[in-house]
Design an enzyme around this catalytic site. Structure first.
Site, PDB file in Angstrom:
ATOM      1  N   CYS A   2      35.859  22.702  29.151  1.00  0.00           N
ATOM      2  CA  CYS A   2      36.309  21.448  29.763  1.00  0.00           C
ATOM      3  C   CYS A   2      35.336  21.002  30.863  1.00  0.00           C
ATOM      4  O   CYS A   2      34.553  21.805  31.368  1.00  0.00           O
ATOM      5  CB  CYS A   2      37.659  21.629  30.420  1.00  0.00           C
ATOM      6  N   ARG A  27      28.939  19.895  27.159  1.00  0.00           N
ATOM      7  CA  ARG A  27      29.719  21.125  27.282  1.00  0.00           C
ATOM      8  C   ARG A  27      30.630  21.341  26.075  1.00  0.00           C
ATOM      9  O   ARG A  27      31.130  22.430  25.853  1.00  0.00           O
ATOM     10  CB  ARG A  27      30.585  21.073  28.557  1.00  0.00           C
ATOM     11  N   TRP A  74      38.519  20.925  26.365  1.00  0.00           N
ATOM     12  CA  TRP A  74      38.252  21.847  25.254  1.00  0.00           C
ATOM     13  C   TRP A  74      39.545  22.649  25.130  1.00  0.00           C
ATOM     14  O   TRP A  74      39.874  23.471  25.985  1.00  0.00           O
ATOM     15  CB  TRP A  74      37.056  22.723  25.625  1.00  0.00           C
ATOM     16  N   ASN A 100      40.283  22.769  34.385  1.00  0.00           N
ATOM     17  CA  ASN A 100      39.481  23.609  33.476  1.00  0.00           C
ATOM     18  C   ASN A 100      40.031  25.002  33.555  1.00  0.00           C
ATOM     19  O   ASN A 100      40.394  25.448  34.636  1.00  0.00           O
ATOM     20  CB  ASN A 100      38.048  23.751  33.998  1.00  0.00           C
ATOM     21  N   GLY A 101      39.997  25.739  32.470  1.00  0.00           N
ATOM     22  CA  GLY A 101      40.368  27.155  32.540  1.00  0.00           C
ATOM     23  C   GLY A 101      41.761  27.424  32.019  1.00  0.00           C
ATOM     24  O   GLY A 101      42.365  26.593  31.345  1.00  0.00           O
ATOM     25  N   GLU A 488      22.478  41.323  11.407  1.00  0.00           N
ATOM     26  CA  GLU A 488      22.557  40.179  12.314  1.00  0.00           C
ATOM     27  C   GLU A 488      21.203  39.943  12.993  1.00  0.00           C
ATOM     28  O   GLU A 488      20.768  38.806  13.150  1.00  0.00           O
ATOM     29  CB  GLU A 488      23.673  40.418  13.338  1.00  0.00           C
ATOM     30  N   LYS A 492      19.133  36.387  12.807  1.00  0.00           N
ATOM     31  CA  LYS A 492      18.684  35.634  13.989  1.00  0.00           C
ATOM     32  C   LYS A 492      17.193  35.342  13.864  1.00  0.00           C
ATOM     33  O   LYS A 492      16.728  34.246  14.135  1.00  0.00           O
ATOM     34  CB  LYS A 492      18.930  36.409  15.286  1.00  0.00           C
ATOM     35  N   GLU A 495      16.582  32.605  11.076  1.00  0.00           N
ATOM     36  CA  GLU A 495      16.985  31.227  11.340  1.00  0.00           C
ATOM     37  C   GLU A 495      16.259  30.595  12.518  1.00  0.00           C
ATOM     38  O   GLU A 495      16.006  29.396  12.501  1.00  0.00           O
ATOM     39  CB  GLU A 495      18.513  31.079  11.458  1.00  0.00           C
ATOM     40  N   HIS A 511      15.143  54.316  -0.559  1.00  0.00           N
ATOM     41  CA  HIS A 511      15.527  54.013  -1.939  1.00  0.00           C
ATOM     42  C   HIS A 511      14.759  52.806  -2.485  1.00  0.00           C
ATOM     43  O   HIS A 511      15.167  52.230  -3.484  1.00  0.00           O
ATOM     44  CB  HIS A 511      17.034  53.782  -2.025  1.00  0.00           C
ATOM     45  N   LYS A 610      25.291  23.388  12.306  1.00  0.00           N
ATOM     46  CA  LYS A 610      26.141  24.303  13.078  1.00  0.00           C
ATOM     47  C   LYS A 610      27.398  24.676  12.280  1.00  0.00           C
ATOM     48  O   LYS A 610      27.789  25.827  12.258  1.00  0.00           O
ATOM     49  CB  LYS A 610      26.510  23.650  14.416  1.00  0.00           C
TER      50      LYS A 610
HETATM   51  O1  M6R Z   1      31.458  28.860  12.235  1.00  0.00           O
HETATM   52  P1  M6R Z   1      31.339  30.131  11.463  1.00  0.00           P
HETATM   53  O2  M6R Z   1      31.392  31.342  12.347  1.00  0.00           O
HETATM   54  O3  M6R Z   1      32.326  30.249  10.346  1.00  0.00           O
HETATM   55  O4  M6R Z   1      29.907  30.080  10.794  1.00  0.00           O
HETATM   56  C1  M6R Z   1      29.490  31.036   9.868  1.00  0.00           C
HETATM   57  C2  M6R Z   1      27.996  30.966   9.672  1.00  0.00           C
HETATM   58  O5  M6R Z   1      27.637  29.731   9.119  1.00  0.00           O
HETATM   59  C3  M6R Z   1      27.249  31.170  10.990  1.00  0.00           C
HETATM   60  O6  M6R Z   1      27.572  32.398  11.575  1.00  0.00           O
HETATM   61  C4  M6R Z   1      25.731  31.115  10.782  1.00  0.00           C
HETATM   62  O7  M6R Z   1      25.311  32.200  10.025  1.00  0.00           O
HETATM   63  C5  M6R Z   1      25.026  31.052  12.144  1.00  0.00           C
HETATM   64  N1  M6R Z   1      24.110  29.943  12.194  1.00  0.00           N
HETATM   65  C6  M6R Z   1      24.248  32.284  12.462  1.00  0.00           C
HETATM   66  O8  M6R Z   1      23.632  32.208  13.696  1.00  0.00           O
END
Ligand code: M6R
Length: 615
Positions: A2, A27, A74, A100-101, A488, A492, A495, A511, A610
């Site tokens: 918020c 935000r 938010w 907020n909060g 993970e 990172k 991407e 393997h 996103k």
């Molecule tokens: O919003 P979600 O957590 O469901 O999204 C899932 C994936 O699309 C998301 O984690 C994606 O892999 C990210 N860009 C990774 O950083």
């Protein structure tokens, strides 16, 4: 998260407030509102959606008033809607507030106020606070500043608030714990004016003199004079800072990118994830959203975790915890595949969907399918009121605030933590003892501090990024809890840096993938001092024996790997199951700094969105 904006002075408040809300849009929020006080009357306007919707709503109205407050919300308590948007009025309409909060004990206070005859028209904790202030003001005949102070003594939680009273048009009150609040001091001695906001972005174009309120402090602006005191009523001498930043810098909190800001927000995000949920005395966890399903959860025989991308990798970590602590057979599925698998579903099996955005189509579809099959559906979601949050039977929110960068960072560490907390919760319904629960809770409590400590090594990671920026391939390797961490780390890297990276269980190496290793194909091996350490060390030796470069990630104090690996990154000591939360951080930083070195658009990597709302 918020945002709050307030103004009191000689100018018309509305243009300042609405512009302030626009400045706070970065935000993230789901509704917006504004209230002005003019000739003893509040005019209140609020709307679900963006600030532009609010502007449309008031486009043909005359909005007068030299004092006002405004908000971008938010959602935390109650879905995003017009009625839950702020400002919130008290019952008599005498007090108005933006907040907020989270007020943790709002239900207890609501009960007391309901007995006194107060009615509630929204689902918010904020409306409870507005009525509490009204109740105190009416019954003790104190002024607004004192009524707010007395009310805050009864509140548990985090907040940044702005309050106005109809009968005190010369006063605005601001207070905070946890959420930020900045007071801008403008105008002149004879014509003072004050701007208040969640950060300096709405203020900077009017004044460069600002006061940052500390936790448990409040500012009372009355008749052009500002008094700062603690909630315990001790007067404070404020320090007036001179703002030197540009607006664009301020929006990202002084960070170059949202991704870096969100990485650095992780100590606070982990804190918000656990806030009000640890029951130390019982070695247990409190999840409000699961309370109605106690019986079903006790009878749960198996669990399928569905998620995509980063969220799925956190599921691979959670899987170990759910089996270890709750003794529930768990498997992790792509959200996309669950829907299309023709598999008989055993009785009393549940589905846990994990999603930051709550809008990922693949994951959402699997919930619908699970419901058709009669499964109990649970969710771990960050965005309140999102499709997945609404679709599941019972949910747990991350409460980490909006994630703006495409690469998930602070939501992912919170996802891991919540799965471990869920494993404790389900475990305590089964064989997990109170003492075992208490031991893990004790370590969980230290996480925000340990995350902050991990972030202190960011300069070392920055230097590593300079060293490895030209590499075109990378392996990320780990075992057991940290096999998901490795996947993970690789995601990172892909991407953000556009470097080809593969994450896998380190045991896979021999393997097949080992044949790729040479001096141009480095590996980052996650090898904390835990039950898998010796095995991970063997993997490092296997790579080194074939001429590969190794960056080892291990526990502070373990100097052994410095002799074997090319570079070593340290994380603080914690429980084995919690190591991924700390190990995620250097990997996020590594991918981020390499991406910056390579000149990539870090917050919006090419070809990505996103929220992935298509199948
Ligand atoms: O919003 P979600 O957590 O469901 O999204 C899932 C994936 O699309 C998301 O984690 C994606 O892999 C990210 N860009 C990774 O950083």
């Amino acid at each position: 998260m918020c945002g709050i904006v307030g103004y009191i002075g000689k100018r018309e408040a509305y243009p300042i407030l609405i512009k302030g809300l626009e400045r706070l849009e970065y935000r993230g929020y789901d509704s917006a509102g504004v209230a002005l006080l003019n000739e003893g009357v509040f005019s209140v306007h609020k709307k679900k959606g963006k600030v532009v919707e609010l502007k449309k709503l008031v486009a043909h109205k005359k909005l007068l008033g030299k004092v006002g407050i405004a908000h971008t919300r938010w959602a935390t308590h109650g879905i995003p809607s017009d009625k839950n948007a702020h400002p919130q009025l008290s019952n008599s309409g005498d007090i108005i507030i933006v907040h907020n909060g989270i007020i943790e004990n709002y239900l207890t206070i609501k009960k007391v106020l309901t007995k006194k005859g107060y009615k509630f028209y929204s689902d918010t904790d904020t409306e409870v606070l507005a009525n509490l202030i009204e109740d105190i003001k009416k019954n003790t005949k104190v002024n607004l500043g004192e009524a707010v102070r007395l009310a805050l003594l009864e509140i548990d939680g985090a907040y940044g608030i702005l309050v106005l009273a109809k009968d005190e048009p010369d006063t605005i009150v601001v207070a905070k714990i946890g959420s930020p609040a900045v007071i801008g001091v403008g105008g002149s001695k004879t014509n003072p004016e004050f701007f208040i906001a969640s950060d300096a972005t709405p203020i900077i174009e009017y004044t460069d003199r600002v006061i940052y309120l500390e936790d448990r402090e409040m500012g009372i602006i009355k008749n052009g004079e500002l008094t700062i005191k603690t909630i315990q009523n001790k007067i404070v001498n404020p320090y007036v800072h001179k703002l030197e930043m540009k607006i664009e810098e301020l929006e990202k909190g002084g960070f170059e990118h949202f991704m870096l800001k969100e990485i650095f927000e992780q100590p606070e995000a982990l804190h918000s994830t656990i806030r009000g949920r640890l029951i130390e005395s019982d070695g247990n966890i409190k999840f409000g959203g699961l309370e109605k399903f106690q019986k079903e959860l006790k009878n749960l025989r198996s669990l399928t975790v569905v998620a995509m991308g980063t969220a799925r990798f956190t599921g691979l970590i959670g899987e170990y915890a759910l089996e270890e602590l709750a003794d529930i057979p768990t498997k992790v599925e792509y959200g996309s595949e669950f829907t299309y698998r023709k598999k008989a579903i055993a009785k009393n099996s549940g589905l846990l969907a994990i999603s930051q955005s709550g809008e990922t189509a693949d994951t959402l579809n699997s919930i619908k399918e699970a419901k058709r099959k009669g499964m109990l559906t649970l969710g771990i979601v960050n965005v309140i009121g999102s499709s997945i949050a609404r679709e599941v039977d019972a949910g747990i929110y991350n409460h980490v605030g909006p994630e703006t960068a495409v690469a998930s960072t602070k939501a992912s560490t919170s996802q891991v933590l919540l799965q471990i907390m869920l494993a404790i919760y389900l475990g305590r319904m089964r064989g997990l003892t109170k003492k075992e629960g208490q031991t893990i809770l004790k370590e969980i409590q230290k996480l925000p501090e340990l995350a902050a400590k991990t972030l202190k090594n960011s300069d070392q990671i920055k230097n590593l990024a300079k060293k490895y920026k030209k590499i075109e391939h990378f392996f990320f390797l780990g075992r057991k809890y940290n096999a998901g961490t490795a996947m993970e780390g690789a995601l990172k890297m892909k991407e953000c840096s556009y470097i080809h990276a593969e994450g896998m269980n380190a045991t896979e190496l021999k393997h097949g993938p080992l044949s790729l290793i040479d001096e141009n194909f480095p590996s980052l091996v996650i090898a904390p001092m835990d039950s898998m350490y010796e095995k991970s060390k063997s993997s490092i030796q296997e790579i080194k024996a074939r001429g590969g470069l190794v960056i080892a990630l291990t526990t502070e104090g373990n100097k052994e790997l410095e002799k074997i690996a090319n570079d070593v990154i340290y994380i603080p000591k914690t429980l084995e199951m919690l190591t991924p939360i700390l190990a995620f951080i250097p990997m996020q930083l590594f991918a981020y700094y390499i991406a910056v070195e390579r000149g990539n658009d870090v917050d919006k990597p090419r070809n990505l969105a996103k929220s992935v709302t298509v199948e």
